[in-house]
Motif scaffolding. Structure first.
Motif, PDB file in Angstrom:
ATOM      1  N   SER A 209       5.600   8.840  -4.325  1.00 12.50           N
ATOM      2  CA  SER A 209       5.275   7.971  -5.470  1.00 12.50           C
ATOM      3  C   SER A 209       3.971   7.229  -5.207  1.00 12.50           C
ATOM      4  O   SER A 209       3.466   7.197  -4.072  1.00 12.50           O
ATOM      5  CB  SER A 209       6.391   6.940  -5.707  1.00 12.50           C
ATOM      6  N   GLY A 210       3.476   6.582  -6.253  1.00 14.86           N
ATOM      7  CA  GLY A 210       2.270   5.765  -6.119  1.00 14.86           C
ATOM      8  C   GLY A 210       2.538   4.516  -5.295  1.00 14.86           C
ATOM      9  O   GLY A 210       1.676   4.073  -4.527  1.00 14.86           O
TER      10      GLY A 210
ATOM     11  N   SER B 198       0.921  -2.663  -7.258  1.00  7.90           N
ATOM     12  CA  SER B 198      -0.238  -2.919  -6.374  1.00  7.90           C
ATOM     13  C   SER B 198       0.118  -4.031  -5.395  1.00  7.90           C
ATOM     14  O   SER B 198      -0.186  -3.964  -4.204  1.00  7.90           O
ATOM     15  CB  SER B 198      -1.469  -3.376  -7.174  1.00  7.90           C
TER      16      SER B 198
ATOM     17  N   TYR C 191      -0.746  -4.139 -12.228  1.00 10.45           N
ATOM     18  CA  TYR C 191       0.675  -3.802 -12.267  1.00 10.45           C
ATOM     19  C   TYR C 191       1.304  -4.262 -10.958  1.00 10.45           C
ATOM     20  O   TYR C 191       0.671  -4.228  -9.900  1.00 10.45           O
ATOM     21  CB  TYR C 191       0.839  -2.291 -12.438  1.00 10.45           C
TER      22      TYR C 191
ATOM     23  N   TYR D  64       2.976   9.537 -11.621  1.00  8.53           N
ATOM     24  CA  TYR D  64       4.070   9.220 -12.554  1.00  8.53           C
ATOM     25  C   TYR D  64       3.783   9.958 -13.875  1.00  8.53           C
ATOM     26  O   TYR D  64       2.617  10.079 -14.264  1.00  8.53           O
ATOM     27  CB  TYR D  64       4.091   7.690 -12.739  1.00  8.53           C
TER      28      TYR D  64
ATOM     29  N   LEU E 105       0.653   3.294  -1.798  1.00  9.27           N
ATOM     30  CA  LEU E 105       0.073   1.962  -1.533  1.00  9.27           C
ATOM     31  C   LEU E 105       0.637   1.355  -0.251  1.00  9.27           C
ATOM     32  O   LEU E 105      -0.123   0.958   0.634  1.00  9.27           O
ATOM     33  CB  LEU E 105       0.347   1.038  -2.722  1.00  9.27           C
TER      34      LEU E 105
HETATM   35  C1  LIG Z   1      -1.921   0.324 -11.069  1.00  9.42           C
HETATM   36  C2  LIG Z   1      -0.682   1.004 -10.558  1.00  9.42           C
HETATM   37  N1  LIG Z   1      -0.426   0.976  -9.246  1.00  9.42           N
HETATM   38  C3  LIG Z   1       0.668   1.571  -8.736  1.00  9.42           C
HETATM   39  C4  LIG Z   1       1.571   2.227  -9.534  1.00  9.42           C
HETATM   40  C5  LIG Z   1       2.815   2.780  -8.909  1.00  9.42           C
HETATM   41  O1  LIG Z   1       2.970   4.139  -9.085  1.00  9.42           O
HETATM   42  P1  LIG Z   1       4.430   4.802  -9.084  1.00  9.42           P
HETATM   43  O2  LIG Z   1       5.096   4.447 -10.355  1.00  9.42           O
HETATM   44  O3  LIG Z   1       4.141   6.271  -8.950  1.00  9.42           O
HETATM   45  O4  LIG Z   1       5.154   4.268  -7.883  1.00  9.42           O
HETATM   46  C6  LIG Z   1       1.324   2.301 -10.922  1.00  9.42           C
HETATM   47  C7  LIG Z   1       2.190   3.032 -11.849  1.00  9.42           C
HETATM   48  O5  LIG Z   1       3.308   2.945 -12.075  1.00  9.42           O
HETATM   49  C8  LIG Z   1       0.186   1.652 -11.437  1.00  9.42           C
HETATM   50  O6  LIG Z   1      -0.073   1.668 -12.750  1.00  9.42           O
END
Ligand SMILES: Cc1ncc(COP(=O)(O)O)c(C=O)c1O
Length: 388
Positions: A82-83, A112, A109, A205, A87
């Motif tokens: 995942s994002g 971060s 969001y 995502y 991070l």
């Molecule tokens: C700016 C930002 N950072 C981090 C994320 C986290 O990504 P994820 O939902 O894949 O964990 C998102 C999206 O959801 C995001 O828009």
């Protein structure tokens, strides 16, 4: 006419045969985690990010001089689940933790910020500029002897002046972390985001410009050692089957998502061009003085993950759009410093007035690949006729 804020089905339909072929390839392979699809995806995504405008390698400057291989124009990639994982694991690999401060913009969001706090570090919020990006002037006012890094979030697919940010990082010996979750393929002076700093963190995502068909993420870096460390960390800290170097996580990009992302990646230029055309059309046609439209700053190449307007009567505008069957989304109604999850940081209402003002005024209007001219005209006419 009914217009949704986003459409994920259309991107699939456009290249349906290729997605189905990729999915079947994985299903029939008998291998679903840590395989060839992920490996190929990592190579292809690294190459994509190393390429700037005109498809030449365009890393004229890169990372801040703290991590190794800073003079490298090479880009390496590790696929993750995942994002958010990109991070927090990316930040952990830089050795940032308890007692350290990371500067980040207040209107991002919450993921971060979680990437910072999950490592025990403290987020130091700064206000956004008029284009919703980190206010560069405010960064230096917030550097202390505990500051270890600046996190730049390329929010909404926009890009700020990365030359100045890299310069600040170099002068103050700080890591640069880029949250590129909303900005796949965005550029500053022809160089892709994610390649300016020590670590670039991506989310795939499903709603993202480069969306998977489930959760997925990736880290990119110029330092091959850092990427090797991420690859060890994502698999229980294992560098070799059943030998564990460190206590890690389970955060692997699975073969199905990797195969589907390889298809999406082939069409990223097409996806971005279409979004840029939609954004240009909105910017040219929206003329309601009650609405502030976003801009693409000089030298930047925005990928328009969202087209975010601002309006003093934002909540009335939402009701009005609803009455016309037009969807919209607030990104984001409550800034991280006022979230219950971060009550322990002790921030108060009014502490970040610009961040808070934006939370009350921003609205993402419909923007998706496959949006027709008729649909966009309908949205434009509605917005231009709004009178509250
Ligand atoms: C700016 C930002 N950072 C981090 C994320 C986290 O990504 P994820 O939902 O894949 O964990 C998102 C999206 O959801 C995001 O828009």
């Amino acid at each position: 006419m009914k217009i949704l804020a986003n459409r994920m089905d259309l991107g699939f339909q456009k290249h349906q045969d290729e997605y189905e072929e990729a999915a079947l390839r994985v299903l029939r392979s008998g291998w679903y985690i840590l395989g060839k699809e992920m490996q190929s995806f990592e190579e292809e995504f690294a190459t994509y990010n190393a390429m700037g405008s005109d498809n030449v390698v365009a890393t004229s400057f890169c990372c801040t001089g703290i991590t190794k291989a800073c003079d490298s124009t090479k880009v390496y990639c590790a696929g993750l689940a995942s994002g958010l994982d990109a991070l927090w694991i990316g930040i952990r690999m830089l050795g940032i933790g308890q007692g350290d401060e990371v500067i980040v913009q207040g209107n991002t969001y919450i993921a971060s910020v979680m990437g910072i706090t999950m490592n025990g570090a403290t987020p130091v919020f700064v206000e956004p500029d008029e284009n919703s990006q980190i206010d560069i002037i405010e960064i230096e006012n917030n550097i202390t002897d505990k500051t270890k890094a600046i996190m730049v979030v390329h929010l909404y697919g926009q890009v700020t002046d990365m030359t100045r940010i890299v310069d600040i990082c170099k002068r103050h010996n700080l890591f640069l972390i880029e949250d590129c979750a909303q900005a796949h393929g965005a550029m500053w002076k022809g160089q892709k985001v994610g390649t300016f700093g020590d670590v670039g963190c991506f989310s795939f995502y499903p709603t993202k410009n480069m969306g998977a068909f489930g959760d997925a993420g990736a880290v990119i870096a110029h330092d091959p050692k850092l990427i090797d460390d991420v690859k060890t960390y994502r698999n229980y800290g294992s560098h070799k089957h059943y030998y564990n170097k460190v206590v890690g996580a389970n955060s692997r990009l699975d073969e199905m998502q990797a195969a589907l992302l390889r298809v999406r990646l082939k069409y990223m230029d097409e996806i971005t061009n279409e979004r840029r055309m939609l954004a240009a059309r909105y910017s040219k046609s929206l003329n309601n003085p009650r609405i502030i439209t976003p801009i693409e700053v000089d030298d930047s190449y925005a990928v328009w993950h969202q087209y975010v307007i601002r309006c003093k009567n934002r909540d009335e505008l939402i009701d009005y759009l609803n009455s016309k069957d037009i969807g919209s989304i607030i990104h984001y109604p409550v800034p991280p410093h006022l979230q219950e999850a971060y009550a322990y940081l002790g921030h108060k209402v009014g502490e970040y007035p610009i961040t808070e003002e934006y939370a009350n005024e921003v609205l993402s209007i419909p923007m998706y690949n496959g949006m027709t001219k008729e649909e966009q005209d309908y949205v434009i006419d509605a917005l231009n006729s709004f009178e509250a």
